[in-house]
Each structure stands twice: as C-alpha cells, then as structure tokens.
Design an enzyme around this catalytic site. Structure first.
Site, PDB file in Angstrom:
ATOM      1  N   HIS A 310      41.113  22.902  64.679  1.00 35.64           N
ATOM      2  CA  HIS A 310      40.156  22.866  63.571  1.00 35.64           C
ATOM      3  C   HIS A 310      38.965  22.060  64.014  1.00 35.64           C
ATOM      4  CE1 HIS A 310      38.486  22.238  59.563  1.00 35.64           C
ATOM      5  NE2 HIS A 310      39.204  23.281  59.204  1.00 35.64           N
ATOM      6  N   ASP A 370      45.821  28.062  57.812  1.00 41.41           N
ATOM      7  CA  ASP A 370      46.075  29.497  57.956  1.00 41.41           C
ATOM      8  C   ASP A 370      47.385  29.804  58.652  1.00 41.41           C
ATOM      9  OD1 ASP A 370      43.710  30.410  56.780  1.00 41.41           O
ATOM     10  OD2 ASP A 370      42.610  29.814  58.565  1.00 41.41           O
TER      11      ASP A 370
HETATM   12  N1  ACO Z   1      44.272  27.787  71.239  1.00 41.77           N
HETATM   13  C1  ACO Z   1      44.038  27.324  72.486  1.00 41.77           C
HETATM   14  N2  ACO Z   1      43.068  26.425  72.793  1.00 41.77           N
HETATM   15  C2  ACO Z   1      42.311  25.974  71.774  1.00 41.77           C
HETATM   16  C3  ACO Z   1      42.493  26.413  70.438  1.00 41.77           C
HETATM   17  C4  ACO Z   1      43.513  27.357  70.191  1.00 41.77           C
HETATM   18  N3  ACO Z   1      43.746  27.797  68.947  1.00 41.77           N
HETATM   19  N4  ACO Z   1      41.585  25.803  69.644  1.00 41.77           N
HETATM   20  C5  ACO Z   1      40.863  25.005  70.430  1.00 41.77           C
HETATM   21  N5  ACO Z   1      41.293  25.105  71.729  1.00 41.77           N
HETATM   22  C6  ACO Z   1      40.787  24.321  72.885  1.00 41.77           C
HETATM   23  C7  ACO Z   1      39.445  24.838  73.351  1.00 41.77           C
HETATM   24  O1  ACO Z   1      39.593  25.831  74.356  1.00 41.77           O
HETATM   25  C8  ACO Z   1      38.809  23.573  73.886  1.00 41.77           C
HETATM   26  O2  ACO Z   1      39.372  23.298  75.140  1.00 41.77           O
HETATM   27  P1  ACO Z   1      38.480  22.554  76.291  1.00 41.77           P
HETATM   28  O3  ACO Z   1      38.120  21.216  75.717  1.00 41.77           O
HETATM   29  O4  ACO Z   1      39.378  22.491  77.481  1.00 41.77           O
HETATM   30  O5  ACO Z   1      37.274  23.441  76.502  1.00 41.77           O
HETATM   31  C9  ACO Z   1      39.288  22.506  72.920  1.00 41.77           C
HETATM   32  O6  ACO Z   1      40.554  22.985  72.430  1.00 41.77           O
HETATM   33  C10 ACO Z   1      38.362  22.229  71.751  1.00 41.77           C
HETATM   34  O7  ACO Z   1      38.149  23.457  71.054  1.00 41.77           O
HETATM   35  P2  ACO Z   1      36.756  23.983  70.528  1.00 41.77           P
HETATM   36  O8  ACO Z   1      36.738  25.472  70.532  1.00 41.77           O
HETATM   37  O9  ACO Z   1      35.642  23.269  71.233  1.00 41.77           O
HETATM   38  O10 ACO Z   1      36.815  23.440  69.052  1.00 41.77           O
HETATM   39  P3  ACO Z   1      35.952  23.950  67.879  1.00 41.77           P
HETATM   40  O11 ACO Z   1      35.898  22.833  66.927  1.00 41.77           O
HETATM   41  O12 ACO Z   1      34.657  24.522  68.342  1.00 41.77           O
HETATM   42  O13 ACO Z   1      36.811  25.192  67.311  1.00 41.77           O
HETATM   43  C11 ACO Z   1      38.327  26.467  66.014  1.00 41.77           C
HETATM   44  C12 ACO Z   1      37.638  25.100  66.206  1.00 41.77           C
HETATM   45  C13 ACO Z   1      37.257  27.594  65.987  1.00 41.77           C
HETATM   46  C14 ACO Z   1      39.052  26.474  64.667  1.00 41.77           C
HETATM   47  C15 ACO Z   1      39.309  26.702  67.169  1.00 41.77           C
HETATM   48  O14 ACO Z   1      40.272  25.672  67.183  1.00 41.77           O
HETATM   49  C16 ACO Z   1      40.004  28.073  67.112  1.00 41.77           C
HETATM   50  O15 ACO Z   1      39.430  29.065  67.564  1.00 41.77           O
HETATM   51  N6  ACO Z   1      41.238  28.145  66.512  1.00 41.77           N
HETATM   52  C17 ACO Z   1      41.930  29.398  66.321  1.00 41.77           C
HETATM   53  C18 ACO Z   1      41.349  30.142  65.126  1.00 41.77           C
HETATM   54  C19 ACO Z   1      41.737  29.511  63.806  1.00 41.77           C
HETATM   55  O16 ACO Z   1      42.897  29.176  63.566  1.00 41.77           O
HETATM   56  N7  ACO Z   1      40.746  29.380  62.900  1.00 41.77           N
HETATM   57  C20 ACO Z   1      40.968  28.840  61.549  1.00 41.77           C
HETATM   58  C21 ACO Z   1      40.202  27.575  61.318  1.00 41.77           C
HETATM   59  S1  ACO Z   1      40.671  26.865  59.803  1.00 41.77           S
HETATM   60  C22 ACO Z   1      39.784  27.647  58.643  1.00 41.77           C
HETATM   61  O17 ACO Z   1      38.746  28.218  58.828  1.00 41.77           O
HETATM   62  C23 ACO Z   1      40.329  27.591  57.284  1.00 41.77           C
END
Ligand code: ACO
Length: 435
Positions: A310, A370
């Site tokens: 998140h 979710d």
């Molecule tokens: N699976 C694997 N790796 C992940 C995941 C994941 N679900 N989420 C984040 N990471 C990793 C990223 O690759 C990144 O790694 P790095 O530092 O080595 O590059 C690190 O964790 C940080 O992630 P970011 O993408 O920079 O975090 P951001 O805050 O931009 O993204 C997000 C948040 C979009 C929710 C992301 O975690 C994701 O795509 N999750 C899966 C989709 C999801 O569940 N969305 C629902 C959100 S809740 C809502 O809207 C109600």
C-alpha cells in the site's frame, strides 16, 4: 492547524534564503507551505506520485500508515466497524458528528426515498453491450446523472450540495445492481423501501420476479461492514481525481464519475478482482505458492502479489485485519466448502509465505483491504467484475464529502499542477514536403 514554526530554505547557487511557514496538523507529519516558493526563488517542486505532498487540508479522515491507524472524523475504524452502520458512518462523514437516533432515522428515511432512478436513465442500460464491464457502465451512468438532476444544482449552495450527496448515496446501489442485471440479461428490479441499505442492494442484485427473495441478514451485515471500511481513505487516487475535476466548478456527478474511472485500475480499487483471479490461477496451476512469491520478487517479471502493499500503510492495513476476521466468520457460519474454502486456504497460506519472506518484510508489504474482501464477495455470490463496483458504491460517500469540504473552502482554487519540462524547445516548423 497552527503555523508558528517556519522552515528556511537556502538556494546554494545564489545564497538566497526563503522562510516558509510550517503547519502543525492535529495529527500526522508537519507540512511546509511552499505556496510562495516560485514567487520567492523562481523554482517549482517535483514530487511524482505525491510522495511528500499534501494536496489540500482536510478534517475528514486521518490515517497513520506506519502505525496502521485509520479514523473517520476522529473515530477509530475499529469502533465504527464494531458499533456503527454504513448509513450512520455516511451521516458522520457528511455532518462531522454522530447523529442522535431521530437524526439517523430521518437520514435513513431520506436515503431510502431517493433510491429510484429517472426512468429515462434506466433506458441507458440497453445501449451498453451485454459484455460491458460493470465499471464501464458505472462511469457512464453516474456521469449521466449530471444530465438529469438540474434542480438543487447550485454548487455554491450548501443545501443543494447536501441534496446531491443524498442522491448519490441513495442511487449508487440501484445503478450498481442494474449494471449487473443488464450484463446477465436479468429483469431490472426496483428498490424496496422496507429493506435496509445493504439488504436492498442484495434484493436488487439477486431477486427474481418468479419467487420471493429474502436477503440473508448475515450477508447484509458483512456487506455493511465492508462498506464502512471502504467509506473514505483521505487523498487517494480516486478522491484526488474527484477534487481535481470538481475544482473547476464541474458538475459533482461528473466529478464523481471521474473518481470511479480512477478507482477502476488494478493498482487501486480493481485489486480486489485481481486478487481472486490470482488465487484461482494459483489453485489451477498446481505449482507451489513459493513459485508465485518468487515471481513477485523478480524485477524482470511484471507479476505482483495482488492485495499486498500500500502506498501509505507500511504496517498491517487496519481494514485488512477487520475484513480478515469477517471473512473467516462468514465462511464458517455459511459452512463454506469447495471452491470458496479452497480460495480462503490459499489466501491464508500465501499471506503466511509472504509475511515470512525477507523481500516482503524489508519492504513492509502487508495484505491490504482488497486481499480478503474479494473472498467475502464471492461467498455472497457476487461475480468478480462487480467487486470494484461495490467498492465504488461504498466510496461514494467519501468522494462527495471530500467534494463538499473542498467547495466550502473559501480559499478554493482550480487545481493546476506544474511540470518539469523535458521536451524539445524552439524548433522551426518544417513544411510537410520538406520532411
Ligand atoms: N508484490 C511484489 N512487490 C511489491 C508489491 C507487490 N504487491 N507491492 C510493492 N512491491 C515492491 C515494489 O516492487 C518496490 O520494490 P523495490 O523497492 O525493490 O523497487 C517496493 O515494494 C515498493 O513498492 P512501490 O510500487 O514503490 O510502492 P507504491 O507505494 O508505489 O505502490 C501499490 C503501492 C500500487 C499498492 C503496490 O503495492 C501494488 O501494486 N500492490 C498490488 C496491487 C494492490 O493490491 N493494490 C491495492 C491497493 S489498496 C487500495 O487501493 C484500496
């Protein structure tokens, strides 16, 4: 918000200094007011994805992602989940206080009596293809409300803004259920005033003209809880979209439709649908869970564990904790077997593997709301492509409350971000025959 403190920034290239106000919010990190930075130093700030930027001031929802705290109007989500109801939470968000029982009855009555749609709107549905995603229908139909309700549409009138909120909260379940009925070729079902808000939604989704339908109180209660948990979440992508669209004095129904469009993406509200698709894929593949966890860690593979991570919560999402409990209880009470039980088992096993894996631990990647909500929806018999629609239905109160707060702000300006330009400059036009 007090601003006795300041922050001084020095431009190392010129030695010029600028002193900026530092606001102290009632909770959360202090905020530097950079409004005069461009005037003083001639610089913009750069913050893609708003990692460090407060886009507005607000008194609606507070969340502390590090500690896993979420509060609506100061009330912890755990207390509201246990003791309140979705419509009471709607009242709280809109009025900034809990209602007494007369006020709640009156509010419930108002919402109940605004659930019908204009008949001409119902005819819109027949224009959509049968295989249209219900979120596509929602974007269209909620935007279309702006073509119908011209009375009480002075956006500078406080009472009119409230009536717009009542209309949206009341009509959203009807619009959502009709999109499902259309996609399934089932006859449209009108709302029934004797039912509660969530019972009525289940009635419009599932009842058939051929037999009596009695909504299951267990499912109605679980849905009510999910609606409470999704009601607002401060300045997320869809809410910020509603504020930005509304900041031009746009029609509020159209502004909310833009929020629905933003919510649709799998990185935001679309994740609940993506979680179930992922769990089904895992079950059907016959591969060990670790194989999927490894794929999620592989930077050359776009696969991510859906329902994990998140932008703001770097601790267990408090909503996920609550929804996890409900999910277990509901499946137990319903004596779920087969596919649903298997999905829940896979979800729990996946959660365990991920939470013990260094990659997820180091990055503070916990299950978000979710991760479990989709399993509850499946247990209710709701098809996957309706999951995000229910999220939109619940979040409508948050969007419209945030819009009302913005419209009531005497300092409201049209939202207009600036940019770091990286393109070409001062080119000479070349006539087409010389290129
Ligand atoms: N699976 C694997 N790796 C992940 C995941 C994941 N679900 N989420 C984040 N990471 C990793 C990223 O690759 C990144 O790694 P790095 O530092 O080595 O590059 C690190 O964790 C940080 O992630 P970011 O993408 O920079 O975090 P951001 O805050 O931009 O993204 C997000 C948040 C979009 C929710 C992301 O975690 C994701 O795509 N999750 C899966 C989709 C999801 O569940 N969305 C629902 C959100 S809740 C809502 O809207 C109600």
């Amino acid at each position: 918000m007090s601003n006795e403190e300041t922050v001084t920034i020095t431009d190392n290239s010129t030695g010029k200094q600028v002193t900026l106000p530092l606001y102290k919010p009632t909770a959360g990190p202090k905020v530097i007011d950079i409004g005069s930075l461009y005037k003083e130093l001639g610089y913009f700030t750069y913050d893609p994805g708003f990692m460090s930027t407060a886009s507005c001031s607000s008194a609606i929802t507070f969340l502390d992602g590090g500690k896993g705290v979420l509060q609506y109007r100061g009330y912890p989500i755990e207390q509201l989940a246990e003791q309140s109801s979705y419509l009471e939470v709607c009242y709280l968000l809109l009025n900034n206080r809990l209602p007494n029982s007369n006020e709640l009855d009156q509010f419930t009555n108002t919402i109940t009596r605004h659930t019908m749609l204009h008949e001409a709107m119902i005819r819109f549905y027949s224009g959509f293809r049968r295989d249209a995603h219900p979120m596509a229908i929602m974007v269209g139909c909620v935007g279309a409300l702006s073509a119908f309700y011209h009375d009480h549409m002075d956006i500078h009138n406080e009472e009119h803004r409230m009536i717009t909120a009542y209309r949206l909260v009341a009509k959203m379940p009807t619009i959502a259920a009709l999109s499902y009925r259309h996609a399934n070729g089932k006859p449209f079902v009108y709302p029934r005033n004797s039912l509660s808000y969530t019972e009525n939604f289940l009635h419009m989704m599932f009842s058939m003209p051929t037999e009596e339908y009695v909504p299951d109180p267990l499912l109605a209660k679980a849905l009510d809880l999910i609606m409470i948990l999704h009601a607002d979440h401060e300045q997320n992508a869809s809410t910020s979209t509603v504020r930005l669209a509304g900041s031009s004095d746009a029609n509020p129904f159209a502004a909310v439709a833009s929020g629905i469009a933003a919510l649709w993406g799998p990185a935001h509200g679309g994740a609940n649908e993506a979680v179930i698709r992922m769990l089904i894929d895992i079950n059907q593949s016959g591969k060990p869970l670790q194989a999927f966890v490894d794929r999620a860690k592989d930077k050359n593979d776009p696969f991510r564990l859906m329902g994990f991570g998140h932008r703001v919560y770097k601790n267990y999402d408090p909503r996920a904790k609550l929804v996890r409990e409900v999910c277990h209880k509901l499946l137990k009470d319903m004596e779920a077997t087969g596919e649903q039980q298997k999905l829940l088992e896979t979800a729990m096993a996946l959660e365990k593997v991920a939470l013990e894996d260094d990659y997820f631990v180091e990055r503070n990647l916990y299950p978000n709301v979710d991760f479990y909500s989709g399993i509850i929806f499946l247990a209710m018999g709701i098809p996957m492509n309706m999951f995000t629609v229910i999220f939109a239905m619940a979040r409508t109160i948050g969007w419209i409350t945030q819009w009302i707060e913005m419209m009531s702000d005497s300092e409201l300006k049209i939202g207009r971000p600036r940019q770091l330009y990286n393109g070409a400059i001062d080119l000479d036009y070349v006539p087409i025959d010389k290129r």
